[in-house]
Design a protein around this motif. Structure first.
Motif, PDB file in Angstrom:
ATOM      1  N   LYS A  50     -59.714 132.010 104.929  1.00 31.78           N
ATOM      2  CA  LYS A  50     -59.639 133.107 105.853  1.00 31.78           C
ATOM      3  C   LYS A  50     -60.680 134.066 105.500  1.00 31.78           C
ATOM      4  O   LYS A  50     -61.499 134.403 106.335  1.00 31.78           O
ATOM      5  CB  LYS A  50     -58.245 133.744 106.214  1.00 31.78           C
ATOM      6  CG  LYS A  50     -58.237 134.378 107.449  1.00 31.78           C
ATOM      7  CD  LYS A  50     -58.177 133.075 108.729  1.00 31.78           C
ATOM      8  CE  LYS A  50     -58.507 133.971 110.134  1.00 31.78           C
ATOM      9  NZ  LYS A  50     -59.069 133.142 110.792  1.00 31.78           N
ATOM     10  N   GLU A  56     -64.688 132.498 112.036  1.00 37.46           N
ATOM     11  CA  GLU A  56     -63.985 131.264 112.623  1.00 37.46           C
ATOM     12  C   GLU A  56     -62.443 131.980 113.562  1.00 37.46           C
ATOM     13  O   GLU A  56     -61.917 132.921 112.976  1.00 37.46           O
ATOM     14  CB  GLU A  56     -63.503 130.580 111.826  1.00 37.46           C
ATOM     15  CG  GLU A  56     -62.742 129.245 112.125  1.00 37.46           C
ATOM     16  CD  GLU A  56     -63.776 128.159 112.785  1.00 37.46           C
ATOM     17  OE1 GLU A  56     -63.595 127.644 114.057  1.00 37.46           O
ATOM     18  OE2 GLU A  56     -64.851 128.289 112.500  1.00 37.46           O
ATOM     19  N   GLU A  57     -62.525 131.637 114.919  1.00 34.29           N
ATOM     20  CA  GLU A  57     -61.316 132.056 115.707  1.00 34.29           C
ATOM     21  C   GLU A  57     -60.098 131.409 115.248  1.00 34.29           C
ATOM     22  O   GLU A  57     -58.912 131.782 115.714  1.00 34.29           O
ATOM     23  CB  GLU A  57     -61.591 132.093 117.044  1.00 34.29           C
ATOM     24  CG  GLU A  57     -61.780 130.657 117.676  1.00 34.29           C
ATOM     25  CD  GLU A  57     -62.921 130.011 117.486  1.00 34.29           C
ATOM     26  OE1 GLU A  57     -63.548 128.982 117.647  1.00 34.29           O
ATOM     27  OE2 GLU A  57     -64.130 130.920 116.964  1.00 34.29           O
ATOM     28  N   ARG A  58     -60.289 130.446 114.605  1.00 35.68           N
ATOM     29  CA  ARG A  58     -58.780 129.540 114.198  1.00 35.68           C
ATOM     30  C   ARG A  58     -58.194 130.261 113.150  1.00 35.68           C
ATOM     31  O   ARG A  58     -58.639 131.041 112.281  1.00 35.68           O
ATOM     32  CB  ARG A  58     -59.238 128.220 113.830  1.00 35.68           C
ATOM     33  CG  ARG A  58     -59.901 127.303 115.052  1.00 35.68           C
ATOM     34  CD  ARG A  58     -60.379 126.076 114.405  1.00 35.68           C
ATOM     35  NE  ARG A  58     -60.903 125.155 115.281  1.00 35.68           N
ATOM     36  CZ  ARG A  58     -61.251 123.914 115.383  1.00 35.68           C
ATOM     37  NH1 ARG A  58     -60.567 123.114 114.286  1.00 35.68           N
ATOM     38  NH2 ARG A  58     -61.917 123.310 116.313  1.00 35.68           N
ATOM     39  N   SER A  59     -56.943 129.864 112.865  1.00 36.65           N
ATOM     40  CA  SER A  59     -56.018 130.390 111.659  1.00 36.65           C
ATOM     41  C   SER A  59     -56.482 129.532 110.756  1.00 36.65           C
ATOM     42  O   SER A  59     -57.114 128.501 110.627  1.00 36.65           O
ATOM     43  CB  SER A  59     -54.558 130.465 111.952  1.00 36.65           C
ATOM     44  OG  SER A  59     -54.150 129.068 112.038  1.00 36.65           O
ATOM     45  N   ASP A  62     -54.851 126.157 110.750  1.00 32.71           N
ATOM     46  CA  ASP A  62     -55.536 125.299 111.770  1.00 32.71           C
ATOM     47  C   ASP A  62     -57.090 124.710 110.939  1.00 32.71           C
ATOM     48  O   ASP A  62     -57.259 123.507 111.342  1.00 32.71           O
ATOM     49  CB  ASP A  62     -56.013 125.912 112.956  1.00 32.71           C
ATOM     50  CG  ASP A  62     -54.758 126.217 113.968  1.00 32.71           C
ATOM     51  OD1 ASP A  62     -53.736 125.404 113.721  1.00 32.71           O
ATOM     52  OD2 ASP A  62     -54.764 127.315 114.348  1.00 32.71           O
ATOM     53  N   ILE A  63     -57.518 125.379 110.194  1.00 32.85           N
ATOM     54  CA  ILE A  63     -58.717 125.050 109.730  1.00 32.85           C
ATOM     55  C   ILE A  63     -58.437 123.972 108.489  1.00 32.85           C
ATOM     56  O   ILE A  63     -59.072 122.850 108.387  1.00 32.85           O
ATOM     57  CB  ILE A  63     -59.532 126.276 108.641  1.00 32.85           C
ATOM     58  CG1 ILE A  63     -59.976 127.394 109.792  1.00 32.85           C
ATOM     59  CG2 ILE A  63     -60.490 126.004 107.750  1.00 32.85           C
ATOM     60  CD1 ILE A  63     -60.522 128.582 109.104  1.00 32.85           C
ATOM     61  N   LYS A  66     -57.594 120.735 110.388  1.00 35.38           N
ATOM     62  CA  LYS A  66     -58.999 120.295 110.762  1.00 35.38           C
ATOM     63  C   LYS A  66     -59.644 119.503 109.766  1.00 35.38           C
ATOM     64  O   LYS A  66     -60.168 118.485 109.651  1.00 35.38           O
ATOM     65  CB  LYS A  66     -59.760 121.175 111.576  1.00 35.38           C
ATOM     66  CG  LYS A  66     -60.999 120.585 111.923  1.00 35.38           C
ATOM     67  CD  LYS A  66     -61.023 119.841 113.292  1.00 35.38           C
ATOM     68  CE  LYS A  66     -62.217 119.545 113.883  1.00 35.38           C
ATOM     69  NZ  LYS A  66     -62.433 118.002 113.819  1.00 35.38           N
TER      70      LYS A  66
END
Length: 158
Positions: A50, A56-59, A62-63, A66
């Motif tokens: 993070k 990056e708008e994802r948590s 979520d990263i 992905k």
């Protein structure tokens, strides 16, 4: 087969994200039954991810998901003997095995990396996998390339 298939063990979700995949990942990461240490490494790695990707708008979770998705192989090659010759036969991978292979590859290549702590190494590997690069992603590409090269032997599938 003489024996019945063993029952699948129920894996409980992790305490922070309440996600079963996180627990499976931590189980692969764990050494000598030290699960709390493995959880600490994983959560610290997500914090580092993070911090590394602030725009990056994802948590972070979520990263990580992905990144796992990016390094999950679809096919693998299995050795098969036919008439004295051994062929590398490309086969599809079961969904649970796909998940397991991707987790193991991510951890394996994180351990091989240079870095201070395991959390830092894991975070760097997660970021690389998220960006379609790094050792684990290269491993997936190699598996796919090998399966593609041996596509002629696909009719030997069992």
């Amino acid at each position: 087969m003489r024996k019945a298939k063993p029952k699948k063990r129920v894996i409980l979700p992790d305490p922070v994200f309440h996600d079963v995949r996180v627990t499976k990942f931590v189980n692969h990461l764990m050494y000598d039954g030290k699960k709390s240490t493995a959880y600490t490494i994983f959560y610290t790695a997500l914090d580092v991810v993070k911090a590394k990707m602030p725009n990056e708008e994802r948590s972070a979770l979520d990263i990580w998901k992905k990144a796992l998705e990016n390094i999950t192989p679809q096919v693998e090659v299995k050795s098969r003997r036919v008439g004295g010759a051994t062929f590398q036969v490309p086969t599809e991978i079961r969904p649970d095995r796909k998940e397991s292979i991707s987790m193991k590859n991510l951890i394996q290549y994180a351990r091989k990396r240079g870095g201070k702590t395991m959390a830092d190494k894991l975070a760097a590997e997660i970021v690389d996998a998220f960006n379609d690069q790094g050792g684990a992603f290269k491993r997936k590409e190699d598996m796919h390339r090998m399966a593609e090269a041996n596509r002629a032997f696909a009719h030997f599938r069992f």
